[in-house]
Motif scaffolding. Structure first.
Motif, PDB file in Angstrom:
ATOM      1  N   LEU A 239      20.998  84.481 -12.940  1.00  0.00           N
ATOM      2  CA  LEU A 239      19.557  83.720 -12.670  1.00  0.00           C
ATOM      3  C   LEU A 239      19.320  82.727 -13.532  1.00  0.00           C
ATOM      4  N   SER A 240      19.859  83.015 -14.960  1.00  0.00           N
ATOM      5  CA  SER A 240      19.421  82.390 -15.926  1.00  0.00           C
ATOM      6  C   SER A 240      20.140  80.821 -15.826  1.00  0.00           C
ATOM      7  N   THR A 241      21.345  80.729 -15.112  1.00  0.00           N
ATOM      8  CA  THR A 241      22.088  79.519 -14.910  1.00  0.00           C
ATOM      9  C   THR A 241      21.555  78.659 -13.887  1.00  0.00           C
ATOM     10  N   CYS A 242      20.450  79.178 -13.293  1.00  0.00           N
ATOM     11  CA  CYS A 242      19.566  78.273 -12.211  1.00  0.00           C
ATOM     12  C   CYS A 242      18.083  77.924 -12.591  1.00  0.00           C
ATOM     13  N   SER A 243      17.719  78.632 -13.734  1.00  0.00           N
ATOM     14  CA  SER A 243      16.202  78.530 -14.406  1.00  0.00           C
ATOM     15  C   SER A 243      15.934  77.039 -14.526  1.00  0.00           C
ATOM     16  N   GLY A 244      16.837  76.384 -15.288  1.00  0.00           N
ATOM     17  CA  GLY A 244      16.583  75.004 -15.770  1.00  0.00           C
ATOM     18  C   GLY A 244      16.515  74.102 -14.384  1.00  0.00           C
ATOM     19  N   GLN A 245      17.410  74.390 -13.343  1.00  0.00           N
ATOM     20  CA  GLN A 245      17.447  73.355 -12.140  1.00  0.00           C
ATOM     21  C   GLN A 245      16.357  73.880 -11.217  1.00  0.00           C
ATOM     22  N   LEU A 246      15.740  75.172 -11.325  1.00  0.00           N
ATOM     23  CA  LEU A 246      14.441  75.638 -10.603  1.00  0.00           C
ATOM     24  C   LEU A 246      13.186  74.689 -10.984  1.00  0.00           C
ATOM     25  N   ILE A 247      13.081  74.539 -12.362  1.00  0.00           N
ATOM     26  CA  ILE A 247      12.086  74.161 -12.933  1.00  0.00           C
ATOM     27  C   ILE A 247      12.027  72.504 -12.689  1.00  0.00           C
ATOM     28  N   ILE A 248      13.227  71.948 -12.852  1.00  0.00           N
ATOM     29  CA  ILE A 248      13.199  70.575 -12.502  1.00  0.00           C
ATOM     30  C   ILE A 248      13.110  70.157 -11.025  1.00  0.00           C
ATOM     31  N   ILE A 249      13.437  71.159 -10.058  1.00  0.00           N
ATOM     32  CA  ILE A 249      13.360  70.968  -8.541  1.00  0.00           C
ATOM     33  C   ILE A 249      11.631  71.150  -8.113  1.00  0.00           C
ATOM     34  N   ALA A 250      11.095  72.174  -8.922  1.00  0.00           N
ATOM     35  CA  ALA A 250       9.745  72.394  -8.599  1.00  0.00           C
ATOM     36  C   ALA A 250       8.947  71.313  -9.120  1.00  0.00           C
ATOM     37  N   LEU A 251       9.231  70.569 -10.570  1.00  0.00           N
ATOM     38  CA  LEU A 251       8.403  69.564 -10.915  1.00  0.00           C
ATOM     39  C   LEU A 251       8.504  68.273  -9.796  1.00  0.00           C
ATOM     40  N   TYR A 252       9.471  68.079  -9.331  1.00  0.00           N
ATOM     41  CA  TYR A 252       9.610  67.016  -8.328  1.00  0.00           C
ATOM     42  C   TYR A 252       9.166  67.193  -7.136  1.00  0.00           C
ATOM     43  N   TYR A 253       9.397  68.398  -6.504  1.00  0.00           N
ATOM     44  CA  TYR A 253       8.915  68.614  -4.902  1.00  0.00           C
ATOM     45  C   TYR A 253       7.384  69.077  -4.731  1.00  0.00           C
ATOM     46  N   LEU A 254       7.113  70.064  -5.611  1.00  0.00           N
ATOM     47  CA  LEU A 254       5.814  70.809  -5.311  1.00  0.00           C
ATOM     48  C   LEU A 254       4.699  69.907  -5.347  1.00  0.00           C
ATOM     49  N   PRO A 255       4.404  69.052  -6.396  1.00  0.00           N
ATOM     50  CA  PRO A 255       3.285  67.928  -6.212  1.00  0.00           C
ATOM     51  C   PRO A 255       3.336  67.185  -4.899  1.00  0.00           C
ATOM     52  N   ARG A 256       4.568  66.644  -4.795  1.00  0.00           N
ATOM     53  CA  ARG A 256       4.724  65.711  -3.606  1.00  0.00           C
ATOM     54  C   ARG A 256       4.488  66.374  -2.405  1.00  0.00           C
ATOM     55  N   CYS A 257       4.830  67.625  -2.061  1.00  0.00           N
ATOM     56  CA  CYS A 257       4.662  68.261  -1.100  1.00  0.00           C
ATOM     57  C   CYS A 257       3.117  68.778  -0.854  1.00  0.00           C
ATOM     58  N   ILE A 259       0.824  66.893  -2.006  1.00  0.00           N
ATOM     59  CA  ILE A 259      -0.070  65.495  -1.670  1.00  0.00           C
ATOM     60  C   ILE A 259       0.229  65.246  -0.354  1.00  0.00           C
ATOM     61  N   TYR A 260       1.356  65.346   0.313  1.00  0.00           N
ATOM     62  CA  TYR A 260       1.698  65.054   1.561  1.00  0.00           C
ATOM     63  C   TYR A 260       1.088  65.956   2.773  1.00  0.00           C
ATOM     64  N   LEU A 261       0.927  67.580   2.262  1.00  0.00           N
ATOM     65  CA  LEU A 261       0.319  68.258   2.995  1.00  0.00           C
ATOM     66  C   LEU A 261      -1.246  68.340   3.141  1.00  0.00           C
ATOM     67  N   SER A 262      -1.697  68.065   1.821  1.00  0.00           N
ATOM     68  CA  SER A 262      -3.157  68.102   1.965  1.00  0.00           C
ATOM     69  C   SER A 262      -3.804  66.777   2.769  1.00  0.00           C
ATOM     70  N   SER A 263      -3.166  65.789   2.772  1.00  0.00           N
ATOM     71  CA  SER A 263      -3.582  64.683   3.470  1.00  0.00           C
ATOM     72  C   SER A 263      -3.467  64.740   4.899  1.00  0.00           C
ATOM     73  N   GLY A 266      -6.336  67.233   6.185  1.00  0.00           N
ATOM     74  CA  GLY A 266      -7.646  66.604   5.966  1.00  0.00           C
ATOM     75  C   GLY A 266      -8.408  66.743   4.503  1.00  0.00           C
ATOM     76  N   ILE A 267      -7.509  67.343   3.603  1.00  0.00           N
ATOM     77  CA  ILE A 267      -8.268  67.388   2.079  1.00  0.00           C
ATOM     78  C   ILE A 267      -8.180  66.027   1.799  1.00  0.00           C
ATOM     79  N   ARG A 268      -9.064  65.389   1.037  1.00  0.00           N
ATOM     80  CA  ARG A 268      -9.460  64.278   0.756  1.00  0.00           C
ATOM     81  C   ARG A 268      -9.429  64.205  -1.020  1.00  0.00           C
ATOM     82  N   PHE A 269      -8.993  63.313  -1.543  1.00  0.00           N
ATOM     83  CA  PHE A 269      -9.271  63.267  -2.944  1.00  0.00           C
ATOM     84  C   PHE A 269      -9.969  61.929  -3.427  1.00  0.00           C
ATOM     85  N   SER A 270     -10.484  61.756  -4.335  1.00  0.00           N
ATOM     86  CA  SER A 270     -11.097  60.508  -4.924  1.00  0.00           C
ATOM     87  C   SER A 270      -9.898  59.611  -5.223  1.00  0.00           C
TER      88      SER A 270
END
Length: 323
Positions: A239-257, A259-263, A266-270
């Motif tokens: 698992l340690s061989t994947c930990s770095g890649q998992l962090i990088i992938i999470a940083l890229y995809y989770l916030p984007r998903c 934003i797309y899902l919230s929009s 019906g969730i609106r932001f300023s």
């Protein structure tokens, strides 16, 4: 439409954060400059390590190399202009220049998504088919896949620019964003956005969700393979061989998903909060990734420590012996 239809707008103005008061412009430009500086230094260090240490010339590190190059180019495309906007009040960007930036923003974002797909493929084959890994994943394999990613990624952003460029821009020229992107630009068009925004949304979803589906599948398969390892130490090591890649992938995809899902639900932001979130998921990963490579990737960490020790050890041979 003819070029004359958008002749009312000859340049755009990047507003950045609409609610930011002028007295905070200096602070904003300083923070953005530090982000760019740290991003450039961190990624250049990784490039230098890769260029000077042949131990890093292995498939997984070639994948990281492509991600480093994409991160540097993305940050260089986006940050200097918004820094100039707050540092020198130079927010104007030419009409064509804005579309060039829009293309590069979406292009490098797509390249990142495809490179993360290749990264997940490398870990999937390494853990689920360890005996076949040397035959399947070679340096040449990574070169072919990565080159394909850089070429294929051109299509979607190019289509978006070709469709958006001829639209009539005849009203406001203020872009409520820190850089030119498709939504920020086409919102200013004096026409119905739907025929243009929906195909762009489909392209974005293919570039984002296509690789993400395989990444989820690959890591689910990896978890199944790890559970079957009898030794707890073996599980942790794998698992340690994947930990770095998992962090990088999470940083890229989770916030984007998010934003797309919230929009879509019906969730609106300023406007300011939405821009802050977009800037966080656009600019933090390129800055943080070199730290992840250095501390979570074995050979990069070893190479970095070797360089550090070499620079700090006293040069004993330069001190003359005392008789």
């Amino acid at each position: 439409m003819s070029a004359g239809n958008h002749s009312f707008v000859t340049e755009f103005v990047i507003v950045g954060f609409p609610g930011l008061q002028p007295e905070f412009y200096g602070l904003a430009s300083t923070v953005l400059f530090l982000v760019y500086f740290c991003t450039a230094v961190g990624n250049v260090v990784v490039l230098v390590l890769f260029a000077t240490d042949r131990d890093l010339h292995k498939p997984m590190y070639f994948v990281i190399l492509h991600l480093v190059v994409s991160d540097i180019l993305f940050s260089t495309t986006t940050l200097p202009k918004i820094i100039a906007r707050y540092w020198f009040q130079a927010g104007a960007i030419s009409f064509t220049g804005c579309f060039v930036q829009m293309y590069l923003v979406h292009y490098f974002g797509t390249v990142n998504s495809y490179i993360l797909f290749i990264m997940a493929l490398d870990r999937y084959v390494s853990i689920c088919f360890p005996l076949r890994y040397p035959m399947i994943i070679k340096n040449s394999t990574i070169h072919i896949l990565s080159t394909t990613a850089w070429i294929v990624a051109k299509a979607g952003p190019l289509m978006m620019v070709i469709r958006a460029y001829p639209l009539p821009y005849c009203d406001s020229n203020k872009i409520m964003q820190c850089y030119c992107d498709h939504i920020a630009i086409t919102t200013l068009a004096c026409t119905d956005r739907v025929p243009y925004s929906f195909p762009a949304f489909v392209v974005a979803m293919v570039a984002l969700l296509g690789p993400l589906v395989f990444i989820i599948f690959s890591y689910c398969s990896i978890i199944v393979a790890v559970v079957q390892i009898a030794s707890p130490q073996g599980r942790l090591k794998t698992l340690s061989t994947c930990s770095g890649q998992l962090i990088i992938i999470a940083l890229y995809y989770l916030p984007r998903c998010f934003i797309y899902l919230s929009s879509n639900i019906g969730i609106r932001f300023s406007t300011d909060l939405r821009i802050v979130i977009i800037m966080l998921y656009s600019l933090l990963p390129p800055m943080i990734n070199p730290l992840i490579y250095s501390f979570k990737t074995k050979y990069i960490k070893q190479s970095l420590m070797k360089r550090f020790k070499k620079s700090t050890d006293p040069q004993k041979e330069s001190v003359p012996a005392v008789s």
